[in-house]
Enzyme design. Structure first.
Site, PDB file in Angstrom:
ATOM      1  N   TYR A  17     -11.431 -21.228  27.760  1.00  0.00           N
ATOM      2  CA  TYR A  17     -10.327 -20.303  27.471  1.00  0.00           C
ATOM      3  C   TYR A  17      -9.077 -21.114  27.152  1.00  0.00           C
ATOM      4  O   TYR A  17      -9.131 -22.084  26.402  1.00  0.00           O
ATOM      5  CB  TYR A  17     -10.144 -19.326  28.644  1.00  0.00           C
ATOM      6  CG  TYR A  17      -9.353 -18.112  28.265  1.00  0.00           C
ATOM      7  CD1 TYR A  17      -9.740 -17.310  27.192  1.00  0.00           C
ATOM      8  CD2 TYR A  17      -8.204 -17.770  28.958  1.00  0.00           C
ATOM      9  CE1 TYR A  17      -9.006 -16.200  26.823  1.00  0.00           C
ATOM     10  CE2 TYR A  17      -7.466 -16.644  28.601  1.00  0.00           C
ATOM     11  CZ  TYR A  17      -7.873 -15.869  27.517  1.00  0.00           C
ATOM     12  OH  TYR A  17      -7.137 -14.773  27.148  1.00  0.00           O
ATOM     13  N   LYS A  56     -33.839  -1.359  23.914  1.00  0.00           N
ATOM     14  CA  LYS A  56     -34.020  -1.990  22.595  1.00  0.00           C
ATOM     15  C   LYS A  56     -33.467  -3.408  22.624  1.00  0.00           C
ATOM     16  O   LYS A  56     -34.048  -4.344  22.056  1.00  0.00           O
ATOM     17  CB  LYS A  56     -33.305  -1.158  21.527  1.00  0.00           C
ATOM     18  CG  LYS A  56     -33.647  -1.527  20.094  1.00  0.00           C
ATOM     19  CD  LYS A  56     -35.085  -1.163  19.760  1.00  0.00           C
ATOM     20  CE  LYS A  56     -35.439  -1.450  18.321  1.00  0.00           C
ATOM     21  NZ  LYS A  56     -34.976  -0.432  17.380  1.00  0.00           N
TER      22      LYS A  56
END
Length: 782
Positions: A41, A96
């Site tokens: 970060y 899925k």
């Protein structure tokens, strides 16, 4: 509890237990130290941000976009449940995502959008393009789905595919090409009847036309009847296939038809309809869960028919999982701007050709077949075929490059195929293969500790899933009370109490055999009969006597208390002096086999050699080539200690007995997995450039400690211990095993029994057998 009630409860528990849902986000980079965080970060992250700002293509280099697909739905056509809303459709979308990951190593964010207006839906999805490498549209109702996909393909510069349309189309088209070849028919001449005109059906006919079928040769039906020119309610997608001259029934349309495509509702086609089709007909009845006509009815009325369904319990399953993971994999790997017709056709042809090639042994094993060969009952690859990824993805990638939609070129195709296989570990289908194999030839499993809630829950799952036929040992009233309190149905499972009067005749029979085995080893005739009141002894004797195929125990007993009866009653395989314990660890790199982890404290070199050979045999029974590292604190003679020399000596013995076995050591554990380190320092090793999948430990402490650490830190899912070297299958649970672990152990036990036992096993044969009827009667009388 009925089977449907059990499935409902298990489904809810599966999704709710532990962390709710089926997916999580896992960092792919170290994030442990302050330095790591400063790179992940602020301030370090600003550097790749500026690189991407300077050149957008760098987003593929510095972020996960290139391997990230969005599975997007508005919940308007979820499975067969209809318009149930985006929140209710979320479990399907998460599922899925799981399939994308396990079959093609593609990361997924599922996105459920509360928007039914097609134009607004398109704008929302289009705005997501900076995040994703591809878009998989799912469960969106027709005709809106056609407009949505068409517009997104126009407006977006990444692959977009509505799998409900194209997945079924691609898989069924591959099956159709092969069926036509076998039936000696030409696609441009066949007459096709299609029952259903939704998203999948329309995509199918369009793809069949792309393969050469003629639009005028189709006769299509929707919910209102046959499509004909006089109907005023047909949209632009249906109009080209409105070939009927007027109203017509499905029965009339089927007369003389070459092909029937069903994407409608179950039981809508009769035997007479199939009987009236042309010579050598093709019937794809793909409605789920019940096809338009059953396999039995279609093949009963026409011996010349080639049949396919959407079901896994019959040959020729049209399953979308054969397509979408691999199509997106290929599209992502060349950074395709879209999934075009050429790419879909490439997938079709790759699947069709794969079905004509020799089937790997692991696939034969999964479906309990000696040799699956191309023909009427095998026109499409099996979902568990490990070659799918490295076959379909490259075909799609190549088509993307040749059709000009690829933004990245693959040059080394052999290297690409190797990379694809390494993504998942080509052997990592092993547990799915074993499960599939077990269901095709279930065996009788004795549970010696049936007065335990975990055993009873596992037993019901095992029975209802068709894995095996549980036999429960223990006091009937106690077991029944436990089962009733948990709403578990044990009505179809025999319950025997070895201590009861009803079992006296069987105890005496077993006791006599036990006395013959142990009469000169510390047991008199009375003791031999008396020990049969012990459930572990009774259960092992059931297996030995042929009244059962395998036994599972050890959930609440000490390990030796379960092994000892097995050794006394069943004994070891011919030529085996020592049994061993092996764990199957399911890791991210594939299955890993660890031995000996449970039996032999400090084996001699000869005993260690026997453990190696037993383990190699067991690994081969999983249809995996063993690549064995013999572990130590020494590397190839770097220490001259007795422990190191023992491991080296064991290898010498093994190589004398089995020269072709891939085995090397002694070596430290890090060397077994660090290919560069091994090659650089010990280039003579047999394991150079090999992926080690089997670890042999120098003593019990090392093996036991290792598998427990791996299991507890979550580095691997442990299955075992699997006993090696017994003549017949007896397997021991780890203390405190979960229901999931018990079911997995049952899969292993059934697979073991399929190799070692030759008894009747089908459900019908078991329930008709004298043995089952007799013991069911005894069970009910207790």
């Amino acid at each position: 509890m009925t089977k449907d009630e059990l499935r409902r409860q298990q489904a809810l528990e599966y999704h709710a237990k532990g962390r709710p849902g089926k997916i999580e986000v896992i960092p792919t980079k170290e994030a442990k130290t302050q330095r790591d965080l400063s790179l992940a970060y602020s301030p370090g992250v600003a550097v790749p941000c500026l690189e991407i700002a300077a050149n957008k293509e760098n987003v593929y280099k510095y972020t996960a976009k290139g391997n990230l697909v969005a599975v997007i739905s508005n919940g308007t056509a979820v499975l067969g449940l209809g318009d149930i809303g985006p929140e209710a459709g979320k479990p399907v979308m998460e599922g899925k995502g799981v399939l994308f990951k396990i079959f093609a190593d593609i990361d997924v964010f599922d996105i459920e959008i509360d928007e039914k207006d097609p134009e607004k839906f398109v704008q929302i999805v289009k705005a997501l393009q900076p995040t994703f490498g591809g878009i998989n549209l799912e469960d969106i109702k027709a005709p809106e789905c056609f407009y949505i996909e068409r517009e997104l393909k126009k407006q977006m510069d990444i692959p977009v595919m509505h799998d409900d349309q194209h997945g079924t189309a691609i898989i069924s088209a591959a099956a159709l090409l092969n069926a036509l070849e076998i039936q000696k028919k030409k696609i441009e001449k066949i007459r096709i009847v299609v029952n259903g005109a939704g998203a999948a059906a329309m995509a199918c006919v369009l793809l069949y036309v792309a393969l050469g079928a003629r639009p005028e040769n189709f006769m299509m039906f929707d919910r209102k009847g046959v499509l004909h020119k006089n109907r005023q309610d047909l949209d632009e997608f249906k109009q080209p296939f409105a070939n009927a001259k007027g109203e017509m029934t499905l029965d009339e349309a089927m007369k003389g038809a070459d092909v029937f495509i069903g994407l409608s509702a179950g039981n809508t086609v009769s035997k007479d309809m199939v009987k009236n089709m042309a010579k050598n007909p093709i019937v794809f009845a793909m409605a789920n869960p019940d096809p338009e006509i059953s396999w039995e009815d279609a093949t009963d009325v026409r011996k010349d028919v080639i049949m396919a369904t959407g079901r896994s319990d019959y040959p020729n399953q049209v399953n979308n999982v054969l397509g979408f993971p691999y199509i997106f994999r290929g599209a992502l790997d060349v950074r395709a701007r879209q999934i075009n017709e050429e790419m879909k056709l490439a997938a079709v042809k790759a699947l069709a050709e794969l079905a004509k090639t020799p089937v790997p042994d692991i696939v034969n094993m999964a479906y309990n077949e000696k040799a699956i060969v191309f023909g009427p009952n095998y026109i499409i690859p099996k979902p568990l075929d490990p070659r799918l990824l490295a076959t379909v993805a490259p075909a799609v990638a190549r088509a993307a490059m040749e059709s000009g939609v690829a933004q990245h070129a693959i040059v080394d195709w052999d290297g690409y195929a190797e990379q694809l296989n390494k993504r998942l570990g080509i052997d990592n289908h092993v547990l799915r293969v074993i499960g599939n194999r077990a269901r095709r030839d279930p065996k009788r499993i004795v549970f010696a500790e049936a007065d335990n809630i975990k055993i009873l829950k596992a037993a019901q799952t095992i029975y209802d899933e068709g894995i095996g036929y549980p036999i429960l040992l223990g006091e009937y009233n106690r077991i029944k009370a436990i089962a009733d309190s948990a709403n578990i149905d044990i009505a179809d499972m025999p319950v025997f109490d070895p201590r009861s009067d009803e079992m006296e005749e069987k105890r005496n029979q077993y006791g006599e055999l036990f006395f013959q085995k142990r009469g000169r080893k510390g047991y008199n005739a009375y003791e031999a009969r008396k020990v049969m009141k012990d459930r572990n002894h009774f259960g092992c004797m059931m297996v030995e006597f042929g009244d059962a195929d395998c036994m599972i125990s050890g959930l609440t007993k000490n390990y030796p208390d379960t092994i000892r009866p097995a050794l006394q009653i069943i004994g070891t395989e011919e030529g085996v002096d020592k049994i061993a314990g092996m764990y199957l660890m399911m890791t991210k790199k594939g299955p890993m086999f660890l031995a000996d982890t449970t039996v032999n404290f400090n084996p001699t070199a000869q005993e260690l050699a026997e453990i190696i050979l037993l383990t190699a045999k067991a690994v081969r029974n999983f249809n995996i080539i063993p690549r064995i590292a013999l572990l130590s604190y020494s590397n190839f003679g770097s220490s001259n200690s007795p422990e190191a020399r023992l491991v080296a000596k064991a290898r010498e013995i093994v190589k004398e007995r089995m020269p072709s076995l891939l085995v090397d050591g002694e070596m430290q554990a890090n060397l077994a997995f660090n290919k560069e380190l091994l090659k650089e320092n010990y280039p003579f090793s047999e394991l150079v450039d090999k992926d080690v999948n089997t670890l042999i430990f120098p003593n019990l402490a090392a093996g036991n400690i290792t598998y427990n650490i791996l299991k507890e830190i979550g580095a691997a899912d442990a299955i075992g211990p699997i006993l090696l070297g017994l003549k017949k299958p007896v397997h021991v649970l780890q203390l405190g095993s979960s229901v999931h672990n018990i079911v997995n152990m049952a899969l292993i036990a059934v697979a073991d029994a399929q190799i070692k036992c030759k008894h009747f096993s089908t459900d019908e044969e078991v329930k008709k057998s004298k043995w089952w009827k007799k013991f069911k009667k005894v069970s009910k009388d207790m």
